[in-house]
Motif scaffolding. Structure first.
Motif, mmCIF file in Angstrom:
data_model
loop_
_atom_site.group_PDB
_atom_site.id
_atom_site.type_symbol
_atom_site.label_atom_id
_atom_site.label_comp_id
_atom_site.label_asym_id
_atom_site.label_seq_id
_atom_site.Cartn_x
_atom_site.Cartn_y
_atom_site.Cartn_z
ATOM 1 N N GLN A 27 38.430 -20.863 -7.107
ATOM 2 C CA GLN A 27 38.192 -20.392 -8.473
ATOM 3 C C GLN A 27 36.996 -19.458 -8.453
ATOM 4 O O GLN A 27 35.965 -19.768 -7.876
ATOM 5 N N ILE A 28 37.155 -18.310 -9.098
ATOM 6 C CA ILE A 28 36.081 -17.333 -9.191
ATOM 7 C C ILE A 28 35.511 -17.423 -10.606
ATOM 8 O O ILE A 28 36.213 -17.174 -11.578
ATOM 9 N N HIS A 29 34.233 -17.799 -10.681
ATOM 10 C CA HIS A 29 33.576 -18.014 -11.970
ATOM 11 C C HIS A 29 32.556 -16.916 -12.263
ATOM 12 O O HIS A 29 32.130 -16.201 -11.375
ATOM 13 N N ASP A 30 32.140 -16.842 -13.507
ATOM 14 C CA ASP A 30 31.052 -15.986 -13.978
ATOM 15 C C ASP A 30 31.384 -14.501 -14.004
ATOM 16 O O ASP A 30 30.494 -13.661 -13.967
ATOM 17 N N MET A 36 38.440 -10.232 -15.676
ATOM 18 C CA MET A 36 39.216 -11.386 -15.207
ATOM 19 C C MET A 36 40.701 -11.023 -15.152
ATOM 20 O O MET A 36 41.515 -11.505 -15.919
ATOM 21 N N THR A 37 41.029 -10.157 -14.190
ATOM 22 C CA THR A 37 42.402 -9.691 -14.015
ATOM 23 C C THR A 37 42.894 -10.041 -12.623
ATOM 24 O O THR A 37 42.108 -10.383 -11.733
ATOM 25 N N LYS A 38 44.180 -9.903 -12.433
ATOM 26 C CA LYS A 38 44.782 -10.202 -11.124
ATOM 27 C C LYS A 38 44.229 -9.277 -10.049
ATOM 28 O O LYS A 38 43.911 -9.725 -8.948
ATOM 29 N N VAL A 51 44.739 -13.616 0.769
ATOM 30 C CA VAL A 51 45.099 -14.096 -0.559
ATOM 31 C C VAL A 51 46.602 -14.330 -0.603
ATOM 32 O O VAL A 51 47.378 -13.469 -0.219
ATOM 33 N N GLU A 52 47.009 -15.515 -1.075
ATOM 34 C CA GLU A 52 48.428 -15.827 -1.201
ATOM 35 C C GLU A 52 48.937 -15.622 -2.619
ATOM 36 O O GLU A 52 50.061 -15.196 -2.821
ATOM 37 N N ASP A 53 48.111 -15.943 -3.628
ATOM 38 C CA ASP A 53 48.561 -15.836 -5.004
ATOM 39 C C ASP A 53 47.345 -15.855 -5.927
ATOM 40 O O ASP A 53 46.301 -16.400 -5.584
ATOM 41 N N VAL A 54 47.508 -15.235 -7.093
ATOM 42 C CA VAL A 54 46.503 -15.292 -8.150
ATOM 43 C C VAL A 54 47.203 -15.845 -9.378
ATOM 44 O O VAL A 54 48.227 -15.322 -9.802
ATOM 45 N N ASP A 55 46.651 -16.922 -9.944
ATOM 46 C CA ASP A 55 47.259 -17.612 -11.084
ATOM 47 C C ASP A 55 46.867 -16.905 -12.371
ATOM 48 O O ASP A 55 45.722 -16.987 -12.810
ATOM 49 N N GLY A 64 42.027 -19.152 -18.797
ATOM 50 C CA GLY A 64 40.817 -19.953 -18.938
ATOM 51 C C GLY A 64 39.581 -19.152 -18.621
ATOM 52 O O GLY A 64 39.559 -17.926 -18.745
ATOM 53 N N ARG A 65 38.529 -19.849 -18.145
ATOM 54 C CA ARG A 65 37.233 -19.214 -17.920
ATOM 55 C C ARG A 65 36.988 -18.842 -16.466
ATOM 56 O O ARG A 65 35.862 -18.558 -16.075
ATOM 57 N N CYS A 66 38.034 -18.841 -15.656
ATOM 58 C CA CYS A 66 37.886 -18.464 -14.252
ATOM 59 C C CYS A 66 39.196 -17.861 -13.765
ATOM 60 O O CYS A 66 40.217 -17.948 -14.435
ATOM 61 N N ILE A 67 39.135 -17.236 -12.601
ATOM 62 C CA ILE A 67 40.343 -16.737 -11.940
ATOM 63 C C ILE A 67 40.661 -17.708 -10.816
ATOM 64 O O ILE A 67 39.800 -18.003 -9.983
ATOM 65 N N ARG A 68 41.889 -18.220 -10.796
ATOM 66 C CA ARG A 68 42.314 -19.115 -9.718
ATOM 67 C C ARG A 68 43.072 -18.297 -8.683
ATOM 68 O O ARG A 68 44.029 -17.616 -9.014
ATOM 69 N N VAL A 69 42.597 -18.379 -7.424
ATOM 70 C CA VAL A 69 43.173 -17.616 -6.331
ATOM 71 C C VAL A 69 43.569 -18.585 -5.224
ATOM 72 O O VAL A 69 42.744 -19.395 -4.794
ATOM 73 N N ARG A 70 44.819 -18.517 -4.774
ATOM 74 C CA ARG A 70 45.271 -19.353 -3.654
ATOM 75 C C ARG A 70 45.049 -18.567 -2.378
ATOM 76 O O ARG A 70 45.510 -17.438 -2.244
#
Length: 147
Positions: A27-30, A36-38, A51-55, A64-70
């Motif tokens: 998760q990338i915060h702040d 906060m884009t793909k 990087v496998e995927d960005v949610d 939400g308040r962060c970017i989730r990256v697999r």
């Protein structure tokens, strides 16, 4: 096998069992809301690993308040606590990384293959290290502070 890999990572007795295809979510915060884009998630994630995927939601914005990256991680390396990210003409901004699904983790060195009591740093210190000095302890407990 697909089911096992899809639901990974797996643990045994709180230790990570790394299968052929290891994945974890970072998760990338702040980040500023407009960043906060793909594309930003992929760009930051690529500075570390594959990087496998960005949610993302339907509109390509973060959920939400962060970017989730697999991402795929190298288990022999410590986890990265964050990055200084530049956005063109603006000054650079520190962004914190947080990780999900970490079954065992060393707060002294940041690696996933042992816990605090089995860390070489702790063993070599003969018990003289303090919890406040853990490089990764403050980071995980209060992700808003710069390391």
């Amino acid at each position: 096998m697909d089911r096992v890999l899809m639901l990974s990572p797996w643990t045994f007795d709180k230790y990570l069992v790394a299968l052929y295809k290891l994945e974890t979510d970072e998760q990338i915060h702040d980040l500023p809301p407009r960043r906060m884009t793909k594309d930003v998630g992929v760009s930051i994630g690529r500075t570390l690993v594959e990087v496998e995927d960005v949610d993302m939601g339907e509109e390509g914005k973060a959920l939400g308040r962060c970017i989730r990256v697999r991402v795929k991680l190298d288990l022999s390396q410590p986890l990265c606590r964050g990055r200084l990210v530049g956005f063109g003409s603006q000054e650079s901004l520190w962004v914190n990384f947080m990780y999900e699904r970490l079954p065992i983790f060393c707060y002294w060195c940041g690696k996933l293959n042992h816990d605090d009591k089995d860390c070489v740093l702790w063993i070599n210190s003969k018990g003289s290290l303090r919890k406040e000095d853990q490089q990764y302890g403050v980071w995980l407990r209060a992700s808003t502070k710069k390391p």
